[in-house]
Design a protein around this motif. Sequence first.
Motif, PDB file in Angstrom:
ATOM      1  N   ASP A  15      22.429  61.663  14.707  1.00  0.00           N
ATOM      2  CA  ASP A  15      23.173  62.849  14.319  1.00  0.00           C
ATOM      3  C   ASP A  15      24.323  62.404  13.430  1.00  0.00           C
ATOM      4  O   ASP A  15      25.308  61.835  13.906  1.00  0.00           O
ATOM      5  CB  ASP A  15      23.692  63.592  15.554  1.00  0.00           C
ATOM      6  N   VAL A  16      24.190  62.631  12.132  1.00  0.00           N
ATOM      7  CA  VAL A  16      25.130  62.113  11.147  1.00  0.00           C
ATOM      8  C   VAL A  16      25.352  63.135  10.039  1.00  0.00           C
ATOM      9  O   VAL A  16      24.584  64.083   9.883  1.00  0.00           O
ATOM     10  CB  VAL A  16      24.610  60.796  10.522  1.00  0.00           C
ATOM     11  N   ASP A  17      26.409  62.934   9.250  1.00  0.00           N
ATOM     12  CA  ASP A  17      26.620  63.777   8.077  1.00  0.00           C
ATOM     13  C   ASP A  17      26.361  63.006   6.785  1.00  0.00           C
ATOM     14  O   ASP A  17      26.041  63.600   5.757  1.00  0.00           O
ATOM     15  CB  ASP A  17      28.025  64.381   8.078  1.00  0.00           C
ATOM     16  N   LYS A  18      26.502  61.700   6.845  1.00  0.00           N
ATOM     17  CA  LYS A  18      26.193  60.864   5.688  1.00  0.00           C
ATOM     18  C   LYS A  18      25.692  59.515   6.171  1.00  0.00           C
ATOM     19  O   LYS A  18      25.925  59.119   7.311  1.00  0.00           O
ATOM     20  CB  LYS A  18      27.418  60.696   4.791  1.00  0.00           C
ATOM     21  N   ILE A  19      24.984  58.834   5.311  1.00  0.00           N
ATOM     22  CA  ILE A  19      24.341  57.586   5.692  1.00  0.00           C
ATOM     23  C   ILE A  19      24.309  56.648   4.501  1.00  0.00           C
ATOM     24  O   ILE A  19      24.301  57.089   3.353  1.00  0.00           O
ATOM     25  CB  ILE A  19      22.895  57.859   6.203  1.00  0.00           C
ATOM     26  N   ARG A  20      24.351  55.352   4.788  1.00  0.00           N
ATOM     27  CA  ARG A  20      24.170  54.355   3.736  1.00  0.00           C
ATOM     28  C   ARG A  20      22.892  53.575   3.993  1.00  0.00           C
ATOM     29  O   ARG A  20      22.687  53.071   5.093  1.00  0.00           O
ATOM     30  CB  ARG A  20      25.352  53.382   3.683  1.00  0.00           C
ATOM     31  N   LEU A  21      22.057  53.503   2.980  1.00  0.00           N
ATOM     32  CA  LEU A  21      20.875  52.667   3.034  1.00  0.00           C
ATOM     33  C   LEU A  21      21.292  51.307   2.487  1.00  0.00           C
ATOM     34  O   LEU A  21      21.619  51.184   1.306  1.00  0.00           O
ATOM     35  CB  LEU A  21      19.747  53.269   2.202  1.00  0.00           C
ATOM     36  N   VAL A  22      21.323  50.306   3.352  1.00  0.00           N
ATOM     37  CA  VAL A  22      21.823  48.984   2.986  1.00  0.00           C
ATOM     38  C   VAL A  22      20.649  48.027   2.782  1.00  0.00           C
ATOM     39  O   VAL A  22      19.905  47.732   3.717  1.00  0.00           O
ATOM     40  CB  VAL A  22      22.774  48.427   4.069  1.00  0.00           C
ATOM     41  N   CYS A  23      20.481  47.557   1.559  1.00  0.00           N
ATOM     42  CA  CYS A  23      19.406  46.629   1.215  1.00  0.00           C
ATOM     43  C   CYS A  23      19.857  45.196   1.505  1.00  0.00           C
ATOM     44  O   CYS A  23      20.892  44.750   0.994  1.00  0.00           O
ATOM     45  CB  CYS A  23      19.037  46.767  -0.256  1.00  0.00           C
ATOM     46  N   LEU A  24      19.093  44.494   2.317  1.00  0.00           N
ATOM     47  CA  LEU A  24      19.467  43.152   2.755  1.00  0.00           C
ATOM     48  C   LEU A  24      18.704  42.047   2.026  1.00  0.00           C
ATOM     49  O   LEU A  24      19.163  40.906   1.984  1.00  0.00           O
ATOM     50  CB  LEU A  24      19.242  43.023   4.266  1.00  0.00           C
ATOM     51  N   SER A  25      17.540  42.381   1.479  1.00  0.00           N
ATOM     52  CA  SER A  25      16.773  41.381   0.731  1.00  0.00           C
ATOM     53  C   SER A  25      15.778  42.077  -0.181  1.00  0.00           C
ATOM     54  O   SER A  25      15.438  43.241   0.026  1.00  0.00           O
ATOM     55  CB  SER A  25      16.033  40.423   1.681  1.00  0.00           C
ATOM     56  N   ASN A  26      15.316  41.361  -1.204  1.00  0.00           N
ATOM     57  CA  ASN A  26      14.256  41.887  -2.055  1.00  0.00           C
ATOM     58  C   ASN A  26      12.953  41.142  -1.775  1.00  0.00           C
ATOM     59  O   ASN A  26      12.907  40.226  -0.955  1.00  0.00           O
ATOM     60  CB  ASN A  26      14.650  41.821  -3.539  1.00  0.00           C
ATOM     61  N   GLN A  27      11.890  41.546  -2.448  1.00  0.00           N
ATOM     62  CA  GLN A  27      10.570  40.991  -2.172  1.00  0.00           C
ATOM     63  C   GLN A  27      10.459  39.509  -2.544  1.00  0.00           C
ATOM     64  O   GLN A  27       9.564  38.803  -2.065  1.00  0.00           O
ATOM     65  CB  GLN A  27       9.501  41.794  -2.925  1.00  0.00           C
ATOM     66  N   MET A  28      11.368  39.030  -3.383  1.00  0.00           N
ATOM     67  CA  MET A  28      11.328  37.623  -3.799  1.00  0.00           C
ATOM     68  C   MET A  28      12.137  36.716  -2.891  1.00  0.00           C
ATOM     69  O   MET A  28      12.076  35.498  -3.017  1.00  0.00           O
ATOM     70  CB  MET A  28      11.841  37.478  -5.229  1.00  0.00           C
TER      71      MET A  28
END
Length: 265
Positions: free
Chosen positions: A228-241
């Motif tokens: 239950d949130v009003d805003k969210i951050r999608l945090v990228c930790l690594s890429n495919q390489m």
Amino acid sequence: KIQAHKTLNFVVMNEEEDSELLLVRPLPWSYEELFDMLLSTTKTTAAVANPLVSVPPELVKRILSFLTIQRVQHQRDVTVVGCSSHDGAYPLSCTLADSNNSWWLSAQSTMPGGRGEEWIEFQLVRGGGGSEGEKKKRKTIEKTTNQTPPSCSMVRLSAISISIPPMPQGPLSVREFCLHAHSSKLNKWHAVTRVFEVASTPGWQRFALHESDDTTNNNTNTNNRGLDVDKIRLVCLSNQMARRTDHFGRVEMFDSVGFFSVRFE
């Protein structure tokens, strides 16, 4: 009556899967059953005090407004409000479109070795923050119950889907990510899910959110059906390489991260 019901701890009810209006924690009644029960109780109480008093259904709806929450409405309400960095190729809003012709990509050198914490922030509630009346209602609940309820402007987030260009076309595509929410108690962002892994495949990949995903106890409202949130951050930790650079050494050209689109439900 509500105060005496300890199970009404700011979210209740067995809601239908396709229902837009949800409760903050499950109760053994549906919304309609709870509405009828409260209406009957308030009518009985009012009749004892004054037989001429008629309790309007609007009063019961007002009571239930303290207990209900809506599902996130992706197409109607979700907006992009910021990011840690951006290569500027496309507007941030493109991440909400179902398209493989545009994308968000972090700036160069932000993911050395394919690893880091680059994020993009989404507002899940139309307008955000809530009205002054909603904020006042929230403070009243906190004062009278000594508990922090979900904000009146929050929504239920049950799952997130993401689309990426797979390898070999997408070496910068996100591989590992988590979600962060803002803690009003600590006044900072913190992880509220476990780390998810995105496979190198085309099309949408869906990740369901559960209470067990919450890695902290920082005043974020969780339940067995999501956040239950009003805003969210999608945090990228690594890429495919990233995994490949772990074995073969850092490659400068693979030092950013991104994706095509995301979808919230």
